[in-house]
Design an enzyme around this catalytic site. Structure first.
Site, PDB file in Angstrom:
ATOM      1  N   ASP A 206       7.421 -60.602  92.238  1.00 53.00           N
ATOM      2  CA  ASP A 206       6.694 -59.764  91.303  1.00 53.00           C
ATOM      3  C   ASP A 206       6.603 -58.381  91.946  1.00 53.00           C
ATOM      4  OD1 ASP A 206       4.955 -59.026  89.147  1.00 53.00           O
ATOM      5  OD2 ASP A 206       3.264 -59.308  90.505  1.00 53.00           O
ATOM      6  N   ASP A 208       4.003 -55.375  90.909  1.00 57.74           N
ATOM      7  CA  ASP A 208       2.662 -54.809  91.037  1.00 57.74           C
ATOM      8  C   ASP A 208       1.728 -55.765  91.772  1.00 57.74           C
ATOM      9  OD1 ASP A 208       2.340 -52.726  88.115  1.00 57.74           O
ATOM     10  OD2 ASP A 208       4.149 -53.403  89.122  1.00 57.74           O
ATOM     11  N   GLU A 215      -1.334 -51.514  90.650  1.00 60.92           N
ATOM     12  CA  GLU A 215      -0.923 -51.941  89.320  1.00 60.92           C
ATOM     13  C   GLU A 215      -0.512 -50.659  88.595  1.00 60.92           C
ATOM     14  OE1 GLU A 215      -0.694 -54.864  87.719  1.00 60.92           O
ATOM     15  OE2 GLU A 215      -1.312 -56.080  89.444  1.00 60.92           O
ATOM     16  N   ARG A 251      -2.550 -52.214  76.466  1.00 61.63           N
ATOM     17  CA  ARG A 251      -2.623 -51.223  77.540  1.00 61.63           C
ATOM     18  C   ARG A 251      -1.597 -50.108  77.350  1.00 61.63           C
ATOM     19  NH1 ARG A 251      -2.130 -55.026  82.637  1.00 61.63           N
ATOM     20  NH2 ARG A 251      -0.973 -56.278  81.119  1.00 61.63           N
ATOM     21  N   SER A 294       9.442 -58.539  86.995  1.00 60.59           N
ATOM     22  CA  SER A 294       8.104 -57.964  86.872  1.00 60.59           C
ATOM     23  C   SER A 294       7.675 -57.787  85.424  1.00 60.59           C
ATOM     24  CB  SER A 294       8.068 -56.604  87.588  1.00 60.59           C
ATOM     25  OG  SER A 294       6.841 -55.955  87.374  1.00 60.59           O
ATOM     26  N   GLY A 295       6.373 -57.996  85.216  1.00 64.04           N
ATOM     27  CA  GLY A 295       5.773 -57.635  83.933  1.00 64.04           C
ATOM     28  C   GLY A 295       5.399 -56.168  83.892  1.00 64.04           C
ATOM     29  N   LYS A 339       9.679 -64.603  82.719  1.00 64.40           N
ATOM     30  CA  LYS A 339       9.925 -64.545  84.155  1.00 64.40           C
ATOM     31  C   LYS A 339      10.620 -65.815  84.630  1.00 64.40           C
ATOM     32  CE  LYS A 339       6.453 -61.365  85.979  1.00 64.40           C
ATOM     33  NZ  LYS A 339       5.548 -61.150  87.114  1.00 64.40           N
ATOM     34  N   ASN A 365       0.513 -64.611  85.109  1.00 67.71           N
ATOM     35  CA  ASN A 365       1.820 -64.575  84.465  1.00 67.71           C
ATOM     36  C   ASN A 365       2.957 -64.920  85.426  1.00 67.71           C
ATOM     37  OD1 ASN A 365       1.286 -62.051  85.777  1.00 67.71           O
ATOM     38  ND2 ASN A 365       3.020 -61.147  84.688  1.00 67.71           N
TER      39      ASN A 365
END
Length: 414
Positions: A206, A208, A215, A251, A294-295, A339, A365
């Protein structure tokens, strides 16, 4: 020496010799030279060094025709010359056969890591392993020798315990280890010691709060004047309280109208987590493939790819029109399920088993890909993630992953 003869069969005797004392060059050569004169077979041997002191165990099969008395007498004399203490123990053939059968039991590795290791931590862990039917066969130190005083607070300590047996209740044992970790500021990893553990090929991260401290969505939100509201949504999503895809849309919507030039400014102030650079460099030297799934956002993933030399990056794409963020995400959102799918895809195109993949992440996640990988590690993660991941690192930097792979600091060029 007559007591040793009572346990012997007609063809041979089995004797365990334990030697200890100050180490010096030539000890093993001298002892083996004595044994070779009597045609002794070495059934097992183990040697360890602690602060220049040697502990050596040798399991000997002595032909009955030669007799044990002469062999042991010569070993005693040689040990005396070398200033070593020696103790002999007879082993019956039945005991030896039972020991051989024991090797058919499952093998496990327990890795204990943190800023320091104490006797109290080891005592608690050893008690739990014994209660659950596991026997400690070997203990080795993987970390470098610890200084007496650490002025930086960045020291690392790691012990690896080799275990045999079957846990009586694996879930209860994991819960006990988690409790010890939380109470004693130590990380405890328990994994099967099998072929795949020694043959990982791909490490997926991942981004962040894993490879980097920040983040990114929160950093962008501060630039857009929406920092507090977006940070609250981020925290809830990472704890698993909100659906990730919906939380991401909420967001990103707060970023509508933000000048795209801000992206580079944010990228320049991102900081790597402790140990991240050392870990990536070591993996590259050893020929591992590395990837970010990554998200977060592709712009920053590519920034890290250039900085660290990461092989592959998958991340969400911010939609930009006329030099401004639209508040939308382009294409399919990379959530937890996506992912896992991408991790599986990477393993497939590299023609490796999922058991050969390591995944590292911190958020809810990340759990699907942590569960799919052969070694899934929650890194400085939220409590929900730690409880559901098989392994966790919370006390030291990202390069602690190397210890869970069985790597020794003494062998690491970085």
């Amino acid at each position: 020496m007559s007591e040793f003869m009572s346990n012997a069969k007609a063809d041979s005797e089995i004797i365990l010799a334990n030697l200890s004392g100050s180490d010096r060059p030539g000890v093993t050569a001298a002892l083996m030279g004595i044994l070779s004169e009597y045609d002794v077979r070495v059934l097992d041997i183990s040697q360890a060094m602690v602060h220049e002191n040697l502990a050596l165990g040798i399991l000997l099969k002595i032909p009955a025709a030669n007799g044990s008395a002469a062999v042991l007498k010569d070993l005693l004399f040689e040990a005396h010359k070398l200033d070593l203490r020696v103790r002999f123990q007879p082993v019956s053939h039945a005991e030896y056969q039972q020991w051989v059968k024991g090797e058919r039991q499952s093998a496990y590795v327990l890795t204990l890591l943190g800023r320091r290791v104490t006797a109290a931590q080891i005592a608690r862990i050893a008690t739990v392993t014994t209660q659950h039917g596991l026997n400690i066969e070997d203990i080795v130190r993987l970390s470098a020798r610890s200084p007496l005083h650490d002025e930086t607070g960045a020291s690392r300590a790691c012990l690896e315990l080799k275990l045999r047996g079957e846990p009586a209740d694996a879930d209860a044992m994991k819960a006990a280890f988690l409790s010890i970790s939380q109470q004693m500021d130590i990380d405890i990893s328990f994994q099967q010691d099998n072929f795949y553990r020694r043959n990982r090929r791909l490490v997926v991260f991942d981004m962040d709060s894993t490879l980097i401290h920040q983040e990114v969505i929160d950093e962008l939100a501060r630039e857009a004047g929406a920092g507090e509201s977006v940070a609250a949504i981020t925290e809830a999503a990472m704890r698993g309280e909100l659906d990730f895809s919906e939380s991401l849309r909420q967001r990103v919507a707060c970023l509508a109208g933000l000048d795209a030039a801000v992206l580079e400014r944010v990228a320049q102030r991102l900081t790597l987590t402790e140990g991240a650079e050392r870990l990536i460099k070591t993996l590259q030297v050893l020929g591992y493939q590395t990837a970010v799934i990554s998200g977060g956002f592709d712009y920053f993933g590519q920034h890290l790819q250039k900085r660290l030399g990461i092989d592959t990056v998958y991340a969400n794409q911010l939609e930009i029109i006329d030099g401004q963020l639209t508040g939308q995400v382009s294409g399919q959102i990379i959530d937890g399920q996506r992912k896992a799918e991408l991790l599986s895809h990477l393993a497939e195109i590299q023609n490796i088993e999922l058991a050969q993949v390591i995944a590292v992440g911190d958020g809810a996640n990340d759990l699907p890909m942590l569960g799919m990988a052969g070694l899934g590690i929650a890194f400085h993660a939220k409590p929900l993630v730690q409880e559901n991941a098989r392994q966790a690192i919370s006390t030291i930097g990202l390069d602690g992953v190397l210890y869970l792979m069985g790597m020794n600091d003494a062998e690491n060029p970085h």
